[in-house]
Scaffold this motif. Structure first.
Motif, PDB file in Angstrom:
ATOM      1  N   SER A  83       1.095  -1.137  -0.032  1.00  0.00           N
ATOM      2  CA  SER A  83      -0.128   0.007   0.108  1.00  0.00           C
ATOM      3  C   SER A  83       0.919   1.282  -0.167  1.00  0.00           C
ATOM      4  CB  SER A  83      -0.848  -0.140   1.326  1.00  0.00           C
ATOM      5  OG  SER A  83      -0.019   0.291   2.223  1.00  0.00           O
ATOM      6  N   ARG A  84       0.159   2.461  -0.051  1.00  0.00           N
ATOM      7  CA  ARG A  84       1.153   3.706  -0.034  1.00  0.00           C
ATOM      8  C   ARG A  84       1.767   3.783   1.321  1.00  0.00           C
ATOM      9  NH1 ARG A  84       0.524   8.652  -2.748  1.00  0.00           N
ATOM     10  NH2 ARG A  84      -1.331   7.971  -3.958  1.00  0.00           N
ATOM     11  N   GLU A  85       1.232   3.555   2.409  1.00  0.00           N
ATOM     12  CA  GLU A  85       1.713   3.692   3.471  1.00  0.00           C
ATOM     13  C   GLU A  85       2.805   2.482   3.768  1.00  0.00           C
ATOM     14  OE1 GLU A  85      -1.628   3.327   3.204  1.00  0.00           O
ATOM     15  OE2 GLU A  85      -2.486   3.770   5.254  1.00  0.00           O
ATOM     16  N   GLY A  86       2.582   1.147   3.336  1.00  0.00           N
ATOM     17  CA  GLY A  86       3.621   0.305   3.216  1.00  0.00           C
ATOM     18  C   GLY A  86       4.800   0.827   2.528  1.00  0.00           C
ATOM     19  N   LEU A  87       4.388   1.372   1.388  1.00  0.00           N
ATOM     20  CA  LEU A  87       5.883   1.595   0.504  1.00  0.00           C
ATOM     21  C   LEU A  87       6.720   2.650   1.370  1.00  0.00           C
ATOM     22  CD1 LEU A  87       6.796   0.508  -1.895  1.00  0.00           C
ATOM     23  CD2 LEU A  87       5.690   2.226  -3.187  1.00  0.00           C
ATOM     24  N   ASP A  88       5.761   3.653   1.860  1.00  0.00           N
ATOM     25  CA  ASP A  88       6.521   4.764   2.554  1.00  0.00           C
ATOM     26  C   ASP A  88       7.403   4.253   3.653  1.00  0.00           C
ATOM     27  OD1 ASP A  88       6.801   7.631   3.374  1.00  0.00           O
ATOM     28  OD2 ASP A  88       5.652   7.167   5.102  1.00  0.00           O
ATOM     29  N   ALA A  89       6.917   3.259   4.398  1.00  0.00           N
ATOM     30  CA  ALA A  89       7.431   2.687   5.734  1.00  0.00           C
ATOM     31  C   ALA A  89       8.646   1.793   5.226  1.00  0.00           C
ATOM     32  CB  ALA A  89       6.670   1.624   6.268  1.00  0.00           C
ATOM     33  N   LEU A  90       8.382   1.268   4.054  1.00  0.00           N
ATOM     34  CA  LEU A  90       9.818   0.422   3.606  1.00  0.00           C
ATOM     35  C   LEU A  90      10.688   1.245   3.100  1.00  0.00           C
ATOM     36  CD1 LEU A  90       8.259  -2.530   1.626  1.00  0.00           C
ATOM     37  CD2 LEU A  90       9.094  -2.602   3.716  1.00  0.00           C
ATOM     38  N   SER A  91      10.454   2.507   2.452  1.00  0.00           N
ATOM     39  CA  SER A  91      11.297   3.530   1.931  1.00  0.00           C
ATOM     40  C   SER A  91      12.128   4.171   3.315  1.00  0.00           C
ATOM     41  CB  SER A  91      10.594   4.808   1.328  1.00  0.00           C
ATOM     42  OG  SER A  91      11.305   5.495   0.668  1.00  0.00           O
ATOM     43  N   ARG A  92      11.379   4.464   4.281  1.00  0.00           N
ATOM     44  CA  ARG A  92      11.900   4.999   5.338  1.00  0.00           C
ATOM     45  C   ARG A  92      13.044   4.030   5.945  1.00  0.00           C
ATOM     46  NH1 ARG A  92       8.492   6.008   9.324  1.00  0.00           N
ATOM     47  NH2 ARG A  92       6.728   5.628   8.104  1.00  0.00           N
ATOM     48  N   TYR A  93      12.562   2.734   6.068  1.00  0.00           N
ATOM     49  CA  TYR A  93      13.541   1.504   6.565  1.00  0.00           C
ATOM     50  C   TYR A  93      14.775   1.558   5.761  1.00  0.00           C
ATOM     51  CZ  TYR A  93      15.125  -3.140   6.954  1.00  0.00           C
ATOM     52  OH  TYR A  93      15.991  -4.444   6.998  1.00  0.00           O
ATOM     53  N   GLY A  94      14.579   1.621   4.446  1.00  0.00           N
ATOM     54  CA  GLY A  94      15.773   1.343   3.628  1.00  0.00           C
ATOM     55  C   GLY A  94      16.715   2.606   3.654  1.00  0.00           C
ATOM     56  N   ALA A  95      16.244   3.933   3.749  1.00  0.00           N
ATOM     57  CA  ALA A  95      17.091   4.908   3.884  1.00  0.00           C
ATOM     58  C   ALA A  95      17.858   4.965   5.009  1.00  0.00           C
ATOM     59  CB  ALA A  95      16.428   6.097   3.838  1.00  0.00           C
ATOM     60  N   ALA A  96      17.153   4.636   6.123  1.00  0.00           N
ATOM     61  CA  ALA A  96      18.141   4.301   7.451  1.00  0.00           C
ATOM     62  C   ALA A  96      19.010   3.245   7.452  1.00  0.00           C
ATOM     63  CB  ALA A  96      16.999   4.299   8.622  1.00  0.00           C
ATOM     64  N   LEU A  97      18.560   2.394   6.716  1.00  0.00           N
ATOM     65  CA  LEU A  97      19.536   1.029   6.912  1.00  0.00           C
ATOM     66  C   LEU A  97      20.676   1.442   5.910  1.00  0.00           C
ATOM     67  CD1 LEU A  97      19.252  -2.142   7.720  1.00  0.00           C
ATOM     68  CD2 LEU A  97      18.840  -2.344   5.264  1.00  0.00           C
ATOM     69  N   GLY A  98      20.334   2.020   4.909  1.00  0.00           N
ATOM     70  CA  GLY A  98      21.511   2.396   4.127  1.00  0.00           C
ATOM     71  C   GLY A  98      22.632   3.114   4.599  1.00  0.00           C
ATOM     72  N   LEU A  99      22.165   4.034   5.689  1.00  0.00           N
ATOM     73  CA  LEU A  99      23.102   4.944   6.117  1.00  0.00           C
ATOM     74  C   LEU A  99      24.004   3.987   7.267  1.00  0.00           C
ATOM     75  CD1 LEU A  99      21.330   8.152   6.107  1.00  0.00           C
ATOM     76  CD2 LEU A  99      23.558   7.734   5.019  1.00  0.00           C
ATOM     77  N   ALA A 100      22.902   3.421   8.180  1.00  0.00           N
ATOM     78  CA  ALA A 100      23.711   2.379   9.087  1.00  0.00           C
ATOM     79  C   ALA A 100      24.819   1.556   8.385  1.00  0.00           C
ATOM     80  CB  ALA A 100      22.812   1.590   9.829  1.00  0.00           C
ATOM     81  N   PHE A 101      24.463   0.925   7.221  1.00  0.00           N
ATOM     82  CA  PHE A 101      25.252   0.031   6.508  1.00  0.00           C
ATOM     83  C   PHE A 101      26.750   0.749   6.381  1.00  0.00           C
ATOM     84  CE2 PHE A 101      26.804  -2.049   2.745  1.00  0.00           C
ATOM     85  CZ  PHE A 101      27.106  -3.282   2.954  1.00  0.00           C
ATOM     86  N   GLN A 102      26.463   1.915   5.781  1.00  0.00           N
ATOM     87  CA  GLN A 102      27.664   2.786   5.386  1.00  0.00           C
ATOM     88  C   GLN A 102      28.440   2.882   6.331  1.00  0.00           C
ATOM     89  OE1 GLN A 102      29.155   3.779   1.905  1.00  0.00           O
ATOM     90  NE2 GLN A 102      30.593   3.916   3.455  1.00  0.00           N
ATOM     91  N   ILE A 103      28.119   3.539   7.511  1.00  0.00           N
ATOM     92  CA  ILE A 103      28.867   3.893   8.704  1.00  0.00           C
ATOM     93  C   ILE A 103      29.564   2.793   9.298  1.00  0.00           C
ATOM     94  CG2 ILE A 103      28.686   4.719  11.237  1.00  0.00           C
ATOM     95  CD1 ILE A 103      26.286   6.213  10.255  1.00  0.00           C
ATOM     96  N   VAL A 104      28.825   1.310   9.411  1.00  0.00           N
ATOM     97  CA  VAL A 104      29.394   0.210   9.758  1.00  0.00           C
ATOM     98  C   VAL A 104      30.543  -0.164   8.738  1.00  0.00           C
ATOM     99  CG1 VAL A 104      29.055  -2.355  10.348  1.00  0.00           C
ATOM    100  CG2 VAL A 104      27.550  -0.627  11.114  1.00  0.00           C
ATOM    101  N   ASP A 105      30.611   0.060   7.578  1.00  0.00           N
ATOM    102  CA  ASP A 105      31.450  -0.046   6.490  1.00  0.00           C
ATOM    103  C   ASP A 105      32.773   0.807   6.754  1.00  0.00           C
ATOM    104  OD1 ASP A 105      31.415  -1.810   3.843  1.00  0.00           O
ATOM    105  OD2 ASP A 105      32.443   0.040   3.256  1.00  0.00           O
ATOM    106  N   ASP A 106      32.517   1.938   7.263  1.00  0.00           N
ATOM    107  CA  ASP A 106      33.602   2.840   7.559  1.00  0.00           C
ATOM    108  C   ASP A 106      34.270   2.250   8.711  1.00  0.00           C
ATOM    109  OD1 ASP A 106      32.652   4.457   5.481  1.00  0.00           O
ATOM    110  OD2 ASP A 106      31.960   6.196   6.630  1.00  0.00           O
ATOM    111  N   LEU A 107      33.443   1.822   9.738  1.00  0.00           N
ATOM    112  CA  LEU A 107      34.051   1.322  11.010  1.00  0.00           C
ATOM    113  C   LEU A 107      34.971  -0.062  10.729  1.00  0.00           C
ATOM    114  CD1 LEU A 107      30.969   1.924  13.579  1.00  0.00           C
ATOM    115  CD2 LEU A 107      33.511   2.984  13.660  1.00  0.00           C
ATOM    116  N   LEU A 108      34.499  -0.859   9.760  1.00  0.00           N
ATOM    117  CA  LEU A 108      35.241  -2.203   9.500  1.00  0.00           C
ATOM    118  C   LEU A 108      36.389  -1.767   8.703  1.00  0.00           C
ATOM    119  CD1 LEU A 108      32.151  -4.566   8.487  1.00  0.00           C
ATOM    120  CD2 LEU A 108      33.443  -4.676  10.594  1.00  0.00           C
ATOM    121  N   ASP A 109      36.540  -0.729   8.146  1.00  0.00           N
ATOM    122  CA  ASP A 109      37.589  -0.368   7.386  1.00  0.00           C
ATOM    123  C   ASP A 109      39.018  -0.247   8.379  1.00  0.00           C
ATOM    124  OD1 ASP A 109      38.674   0.000   4.460  1.00  0.00           O
ATOM    125  OD2 ASP A 109      39.387   1.817   5.535  1.00  0.00           O
ATOM    126  N   ILE A 110      38.403   0.392   9.345  1.00  0.00           N
ATOM    127  CA  ILE A 110      39.553   0.504  10.647  1.00  0.00           C
ATOM    128  C   ILE A 110      39.569  -0.581  11.419  1.00  0.00           C
ATOM    129  CG2 ILE A 110      40.015   1.743  12.505  1.00  0.00           C
ATOM    130  CD1 ILE A 110      38.272   4.157  11.128  1.00  0.00           C
TER     131      ILE A 110
END
Ligand code: GRG
Length: 325
Positions: A230-257
């Motif tokens: 649904s529209r709300e479902g897609l919005d929720a998934l989109s917000r989930y994906g945006a936050a997950l992407g940033l968390a993933f990248q920060i962890v990637d930066d930490l793992l490089d150290i």
């Protein structure tokens, strides 16, 4: 005698209570390890079936594409497509071609990122990088080939009557935007252009959101579109994906150290060596960890109104912060 019966009864009650506790634990605890193992196997099988076999005058190109895709990797993006589709009631079989398309695009980006003109890396997914194994020209073409092939697979779904044309158009548009000039390619360009420059938090966020975040967010959105969210479902998934992407990248930066080169399958310390802008460089290790944790919390709360079918997505968000590769 009365005492013995009482004792037996007590022991029986204890046993029953433990059994209930165990059942509760089993229901509450989602087995992400088995889930990921099964999904990765399914994805690998589908990737293998879709990739053309090395044949003809351009056999080396097809071999280079296959070499890089089948080298392994966590398959995070395809698993996200499948998990998001299933979270909103869709099926794995309908979502699988799109899941593979995401992996083709992701692998192309890694091949090009490793090239001498960009990061100039020799090791990826525990193997020599594509240009080391096949030469620079073939690696550029293998990346180009995977990018185009991803869209061939997606457009084929509607052309073969396996997906409604309007759904297919939405999926293709979401992926093109996320992978292109205002998504991953734009983020990579900003990263290259700002190399060796002092950058601020806003500029770093732009790079991370576009270079890495856009494709992760699109994976979840595409799963949602295919699953009929649904529209709300897609919005929720989109917000989930945006936050997950940033968390993933920060962890990637930490793992490089602090990561282990053998477990990661790529060299560590390269961000510092190349004076790359990263979260730890800007905020320090502890604040970066804190930021990653708060993005994971944001990802989890975005899913609050989805039911237990979204449990794999929740478990993936927790895993992203605990991962060591
Ligand atoms: C060349 C257009 C173009 C884009 C490159 C994704 C990217 C943009 C560059 C990769 C650089 C990098 C190491 C970014 C950090 C986050 C990231 C995308 C890591 C690799 O993804 P994983 O960890 O890799 O999902 P696997 O191998 O597990 O699939």
């Amino acid at each position: 005698m009365t005492l013995q019966i009482g004792e037996a009864n007590f022991q029986y009650q204890l046993l029953l209570q433990n059994q209930i506790k165990l059942q509760g634990l089993f229901l509450a605890g989602f087995d992400l390890k088995s889930y990921l193992k099964k999904k990765r196997m399914d994805v690998d099988k589908a990737l293998d079936a879709l990739l053309p076999n090395p044949d003809g005058l351009h056999a080396t190109l097809l071999e280079a594409m296959r070499y890089s895709v089948m080298a392994g990797g966590k398959r995070l993006r395809p698993v996200l497509v499948l998990a998001a589709a299933e979270a909103v009631g869709g099926s794995q079989s309908e979502a699988m071609p799109a899941a593979c398309a995401l992996e083709f695009i992701h692998t192309y980006s890694l091949i090009h990122d490793d090239l001498p003109a960009m990061d100039d890396d020799d090791l990826r997914r525990g193997r020599p990088t594509c240009h080391i194994a096949f030469g620079e020209a073939m690696a550029i073409l293998a990346g180009d080939g995977l990018l185009t092939f991803a869209f061939e697979v997606l457009a084929g779904m509607a052309a073969q009557g396996k997906m409604e044309p309007s759904k297919s158009a939405q999926v293709i548009s979401t992926l093109a935007k996320a992978a292109g000039i205002n998504g991953m390619v734009g983020g990579q360009a900003a990263d290259v252009l700002m190399e060796n420059m002092e950058i601020n938090a806003e500029q770093l966020s732009f790079i991370h959101e576009h270079k890495t975040g856009a494709l992760i967010k699109a994976s979840v959105e595409i799963g949602g579109i295919i699953g009929g969210a649904s529209r709300e479902g897609l919005d929720a998934l989109s917000r989930y994906g945006a936050a997950l992407g940033l968390a993933f990248q920060i962890v990637d930066d930490l793992l490089d150290i602090e990561g282990d080169e053998e477990v990661l399958g790529k060299p560590v310390g390269s961000d510092i060596e190349k004076r790359k802008a990263t979260y730890p460089a800007l905020f320090g290790m502890e604040e970066s960890r804190e930021k990653a944790r708060s993005y994971v919390d944001a990802a989890l709360s975005a899913l609050h109104f989805l039911d237990s079918k979204a449990e794999p997505l929740r478990a993936i968000a927790r895993y992203v912060i605990e991962r060591n590769r």
